[in-house]
Design an enzyme around this catalytic site. Structure first.
Site, PDB file in Angstrom:
ATOM      1  N   ARG A   1      30.597 -18.041  -3.168  1.00 59.59           N
ATOM      2  CA  ARG A   1      31.180 -17.799  -4.490  1.00 59.59           C
ATOM      3  C   ARG A   1      30.959 -18.996  -5.414  1.00 59.59           C
ATOM      4  O   ARG A   1      30.695 -18.830  -6.601  1.00 59.59           O
ATOM      5  CB  ARG A   1      32.678 -17.464  -4.354  1.00 59.59           C
ATOM      6  CG  ARG A   1      32.880 -16.082  -3.711  1.00 59.59           C
ATOM      7  CD  ARG A   1      34.301 -15.878  -3.227  1.00 59.59           C
ATOM      8  NE  ARG A   1      35.267 -15.972  -4.300  1.00 59.59           N
ATOM      9  CZ  ARG A   1      36.565 -16.229  -4.106  1.00 59.59           C
ATOM     10  NH1 ARG A   1      37.036 -16.420  -2.877  1.00 59.59           N
ATOM     11  NH2 ARG A   1      37.390 -16.283  -5.123  1.00 59.59           N
TER      12      ARG A   1
ATOM     13  N   LYS B   1      42.261 -19.975 -13.050  1.00 58.90           N
ATOM     14  CA  LYS B   1      42.161 -19.029 -14.172  1.00 58.90           C
ATOM     15  C   LYS B   1      43.252 -17.963 -14.090  1.00 58.90           C
ATOM     16  O   LYS B   1      43.904 -17.655 -15.083  1.00 58.90           O
ATOM     17  CB  LYS B   1      40.782 -18.330 -14.176  1.00 58.90           C
ATOM     18  CG  LYS B   1      39.597 -19.277 -14.283  1.00 58.90           C
ATOM     19  CD  LYS B   1      38.260 -18.534 -14.364  1.00 58.90           C
ATOM     20  CE  LYS B   1      37.921 -17.701 -13.146  1.00 58.90           C
ATOM     21  NZ  LYS B   1      37.655 -18.495 -11.925  1.00 58.90           N
TER      22      LYS B   1
ATOM     23  N   ARG C   1      45.188 -20.601  -0.137  1.00 58.97           N
ATOM     24  CA  ARG C   1      46.085 -19.819  -0.997  1.00 58.97           C
ATOM     25  C   ARG C   1      46.444 -18.461  -0.402  1.00 58.97           C
ATOM     26  O   ARG C   1      45.663 -17.859   0.346  1.00 58.97           O
ATOM     27  CB  ARG C   1      45.517 -19.686  -2.413  1.00 58.97           C
ATOM     28  CG  ARG C   1      44.279 -18.831  -2.518  1.00 58.97           C
ATOM     29  CD  ARG C   1      43.704 -18.896  -3.933  1.00 58.97           C
ATOM     30  NE  ARG C   1      42.541 -18.054  -4.048  1.00 58.97           N
ATOM     31  CZ  ARG C   1      41.800 -17.934  -5.145  1.00 58.97           C
ATOM     32  NH1 ARG C   1      42.093 -18.611  -6.238  1.00 58.97           N
ATOM     33  NH2 ARG C   1      40.749 -17.134  -5.156  1.00 58.97           N
TER      34      ARG C   1
ATOM     35  N   ARG D   1      30.547 -13.290 -16.251  1.00 56.16           N
ATOM     36  CA  ARG D   1      30.078 -14.195 -15.199  1.00 56.16           C
ATOM     37  C   ARG D   1      28.569 -14.360 -15.216  1.00 56.16           C
ATOM     38  O   ARG D   1      28.035 -15.088 -14.396  1.00 56.16           O
ATOM     39  CB  ARG D   1      30.488 -13.626 -13.847  1.00 56.16           C
ATOM     40  CG  ARG D   1      31.726 -14.312 -13.239  1.00 56.16           C
ATOM     41  CD  ARG D   1      32.089 -13.520 -12.012  1.00 56.16           C
ATOM     42  NE  ARG D   1      32.755 -14.197 -10.979  1.00 56.16           N
ATOM     43  CZ  ARG D   1      34.063 -14.061 -10.726  1.00 56.16           C
ATOM     44  NH1 ARG D   1      34.836 -13.362 -11.522  1.00 56.16           N
ATOM     45  NH2 ARG D   1      34.591 -14.653  -9.688  1.00 56.16           N
TER      46      ARG D   1
ATOM     47  N   ARG E   1      43.387 -13.095   0.359  1.00 56.97           N
ATOM     48  CA  ARG E   1      42.221 -12.325  -0.063  1.00 56.97           C
ATOM     49  C   ARG E   1      41.140 -12.376   0.999  1.00 56.97           C
ATOM     50  O   ARG E   1      40.893 -13.426   1.588  1.00 56.97           O
ATOM     51  CB  ARG E   1      41.676 -12.904  -1.378  1.00 56.97           C
ATOM     52  CG  ARG E   1      42.378 -12.350  -2.583  1.00 56.97           C
ATOM     53  CD  ARG E   1      41.975 -13.038  -3.843  1.00 56.97           C
ATOM     54  NE  ARG E   1      40.520 -13.168  -4.031  1.00 56.97           N
ATOM     55  CZ  ARG E   1      39.976 -13.609  -5.146  1.00 56.97           C
ATOM     56  NH1 ARG E   1      40.736 -13.952  -6.174  1.00 56.97           N
ATOM     57  NH2 ARG E   1      38.668 -13.719  -5.259  1.00 56.97           N
TER      58      ARG E   1
END
Ligand code: AMP
Length: 217
Positions: A172, A13, A127, A88, A161
């Site tokens: 998550r 996203k 990532r 969300r 992160r």
């Protein structure tokens, strides 16, 4: 044009929102980025959100709805925005509907990035970003051309992160399935839901999004 990008963590996203921002002049509104900035600044909201985010859970509807309401009211959003990571929950979607109605704005499309959940853990845990310019990389899928040097700005510091660790990613993904996936039928019933194949190459995902946005014009 006002859009929502919907999909689990790791669906891409943020990547696609940044591309839409550059290509179409829409404003990217990422509640995750805004909350991370609040945590880094040590603000009251940041203090309330920090521990919840580290556990991979959702922060309260009240906090994120407040943040988005403030941001959507700013003049740059009048030319169009992309919501990335918001709404969300159904309560957030209803609050968004109400705030858009009050401001005389509407949603043009909700784009679901359809991905294979099993591959999201690898995508997320691998990532990292350049600490200087924010360019995104991945341990296996997208390494810098020269090891340890950012392709875009030449920076040599990279960050990950705090919530991209395998343990947190599972929480998550669970939160997505329990609390966010019900938004798919919510928006389908309103006739605005569109889908793209989020497992395709980044450029191909952008091309799919472009095609459907061009059809909406
Ligand atoms: P993201 O960058 O979108 O993956 O968001 C990172 C974290 O920020 C999430 O795991 C949540 O803890 C929090 N967060 C971001 N957006 C929302 C939202 N709309 N509602 C609740 N929590 C959110």
């Amino acid at each position: 044009m006002n859009l929502i990008l919907l999909g689990p963590p790791g669906a891409g996203k943020g990547t696609q929102a940044q591309r839409l921002q550059q290509a179409r002049g829409l404003v990217q509104l990422s509640t995750g980025d805004m909350l991370r900035a609040a945590v880094a600044a040590g603000s009251e909201i940041g203090k309330r959100a920090d521990a919840v985010m580290k556990r991979g859970e959702l922060v309260s509807d009240e906090i994120v709805v407040g943040i988005i309401e403030d941001r959507i009211g700013q003049p740059d959003c009048a030319k169009g925005f992309i919501l990335d990571g918001f709404p969300r929950t159904t309560a957030q979607a209803e609050a968004l509907d109400a705030m858009l109605a009050r401001k005389g704005m509407k949603l043009d499309a909700v784009i679901e990035m359809v991905v294979d959940d099993a591959q999201m853990v690898d995508r997320i845990t691998g990532r990292y970003t350049c600490a200087k310019c924010g360019a995104g990389y991945h341990d296996t899928n997208k390494r810098p051309k020269k090891s340890g040097v950012c392709d875009v700005c030449g920076g040599t510091q990279f960050t990950r992160r705090a919530d991209d660790k395998a343990e947190t990613v599972k929480a998550r993904l669970d939160a997505y399935h329990r609390q966010t996936a019900p938004l798919l039928p919510y928006y389908r019933a309103r006739g605005v839901l569109q889908q793209v194949d989020g497992m395709a190459e980044i450029d191909q995902v952008s091309a799919q999004i472009d095609k459907l946005l061009d059809r909406l014009k």
